[in-house]
Write an enzyme that holds these catalytic residues in place. Structure first.
Site, PDB file in Angstrom:
ATOM      1  N   SER A  15      14.887  -5.863  38.956  1.00 22.15           N
ATOM      2  CA  SER A  15      14.300  -7.199  39.095  1.00 22.15           C
ATOM      3  C   SER A  15      14.755  -7.877  40.383  1.00 22.15           C
ATOM      4  CB  SER A  15      14.681  -8.059  37.889  1.00 22.15           C
ATOM      5  OG  SER A  15      14.303  -7.439  36.684  1.00 22.15           O
ATOM      6  N   GLU A  39      12.479   7.274  39.241  1.00 21.73           N
ATOM      7  CA  GLU A  39      11.221   7.725  39.839  1.00 21.73           C
ATOM      8  C   GLU A  39      10.031   6.914  39.333  1.00 21.73           C
ATOM      9  OE1 GLU A  39       8.572  11.862  40.060  1.00 21.73           O
ATOM     10  OE2 GLU A  39      10.086  11.554  38.501  1.00 21.73           O
ATOM     11  N   LYS A 127      30.723 -12.428  35.913  1.00 23.43           N
ATOM     12  CA  LYS A 127      31.630 -11.678  35.038  1.00 23.43           C
ATOM     13  C   LYS A 127      32.779 -11.024  35.799  1.00 23.43           C
ATOM     14  CE  LYS A 127      28.095 -11.068  31.531  1.00 23.43           C
ATOM     15  NZ  LYS A 127      27.237 -12.111  32.134  1.00 23.43           N
ATOM     16  N   TYR A 135      32.457  -4.195  32.389  1.00 26.54           N
ATOM     17  CA  TYR A 135      31.466  -4.500  33.424  1.00 26.54           C
ATOM     18  C   TYR A 135      32.047  -5.475  34.441  1.00 26.54           C
ATOM     19  CZ  TYR A 135      27.470  -6.751  35.667  1.00 26.54           C
ATOM     20  OH  TYR A 135      26.612  -7.287  36.594  1.00 26.54           O
ATOM     21  N   THR A 190      24.733 -15.608  19.419  1.00 24.40           N
ATOM     22  CA  THR A 190      26.107 -15.170  19.184  1.00 24.40           C
ATOM     23  C   THR A 190      27.009 -16.319  18.748  1.00 24.40           C
ATOM     24  OG1 THR A 190      26.489 -15.403  21.561  1.00 24.40           O
ATOM     25  CG2 THR A 190      26.005 -13.205  20.762  1.00 24.40           C
TER      26      THR A 190
END
Length: 328
Positions: A15, A39, A127, A135, A190
């Site tokens: 994106s 691909e 993060k 991550y 959450t």
């Protein structure tokens, strides 16, 4: 700066890459090389850009230095976007995250130096600030490698740009919520108090160019971004849908997740200046004379940290940004 230049975009079919390439074309570059391992996405992107002759698609993985060295021949600018980005995936497969996000970044650095690239722009994440998951930890390590590379005896300049969530990117909570509302008549939250930074992809890329053009090398540019409660975002999407009686399930915070995201930590704030209305800049602890002189006129930040729990958007403001991004 970019006109008639050759540009390499790693992870260019995502994106961020799609919007970056779209805006890069306005600067009239000589060539844009889109380096990715997908691909199918390359084929689709090529069609969507009407087989633009300035776009050159290269199948490759940042984990493979030889492929990067070949792709970097004659390149002037690298925008390094390639990364494993999903928190649960990186938690479950930390070795893969390490290989792509850390070793892959070092491969980009080595290839850039070897090919005398003018500038490398590394796209990072909130993060990476005081990371609580693998991550974030891997992206924090990538930042450190990029900043360290600027101290090496090379003409290549390296800069990091750190931002929060971008609305509508692959795997975005926007798409998840809209799908849940339509297909299940309920959404999963959450925590009712959870907050996040958000910006549209168009605005984020414009800020990327700003930092690219105005950086010296060795800095971390931190985007100033609006933030909101996730439950408020969800409620705006519910109210904008044609689905009635949508339920909200409280799922609990997943391992490695934060209640509030951090774009600037308490430790980092000690070496951070206020650049303008759109950016903070984290300066390295060991600064070159050029950096010291350039940023001597800027004032240190007057805050302990910069987290997403402050100055929250109202529902009307959230609705406005979603409309601007054409999500509702």
């Amino acid at each position: 700066m970019i006109k008639n230049r050759t540009i390499l975009v790693t992870g260019g079919t995502g994106s961020w890459g799609y919007e970056l390439v779209r805006q890069l074309l306005d600067f009239e570059p000589r060539e844009i090389r889109i380096f990715s391992r997908n691909e199918s996405n390359q084929f689709t992107m090529k069609q969507e850009f009407d087989n633009n002759p300035k776009l050159h698609f290269i199948i490759g993985d940042v984990k493979e230095k030889d492929a990067l060295l070949e792709a970097c021949q004659g390149v002037d600018y690298i925008f390094h976007l390639a990364a494993l980005k999903h928190v649960p995936v990186c938690e479950d497969q930390p070795i893969e995250a390490l290989k792509t996000n850390v070793i892959g970044t070092q491969n980009v650095i080595d290839a850039a130096i070897s090919c005398n690239v003018h500038s490398v722009v590394n796209i990072s994440t909130d993060k990476a600030s005081n990371p609580s998951n693998f991550y974030g930890l891997s992206k924090a390590m990538a930042e450190r490698l990029i900043i360290h590379a600027n101290t090496l005896n090379t003409k290549t300049r390296f800069v990091c740009i750190r931002g929060g969530n971008v609305l509508g990117t692959n795997g975005s909570v926007i798409h998840v919520f809209k799908k849940q509302i339509k297909e299940k008549g309920k959404i999963g939250i959450t925590d009712l108090n959870m907050t996040r930074f958000f910006l549209t992809i168009e605005e984020a890329i414009k800020l990327v160019f700003k930092a690219t053009f105005e950086s010296i090398g060795g800095e971390i540019f931190v985007m100033k971004m609006p933030s909101c409660k996730i439950i408020d975002l969800a409620q705006v999407l519910i109210d904008s849908s044609d689905v009635e009686n949508v339920d909200v399930d409280i799922l609990g915070i997943r391992p490695g997740e934060k209640l509030h995201e951090l774009l600037l930590s308490e430790y980092e704030s000690k070496t951070t200046i206020t650049f303008d209305d759109e950016y903070f800049v984290i300066l390295p602890t060991s600064q070159s004379e050029e950096l010291k002189e350039h940023y001597s006129k800027y004032k240190p930040v007057n805050l302990l940290n910069y987290n997403s729990s402050k100055e929250l958007m109202s529902k009307d403001e959230i609705k406005e940004i979603l409309q601007k991004g054409r999500f509702i």
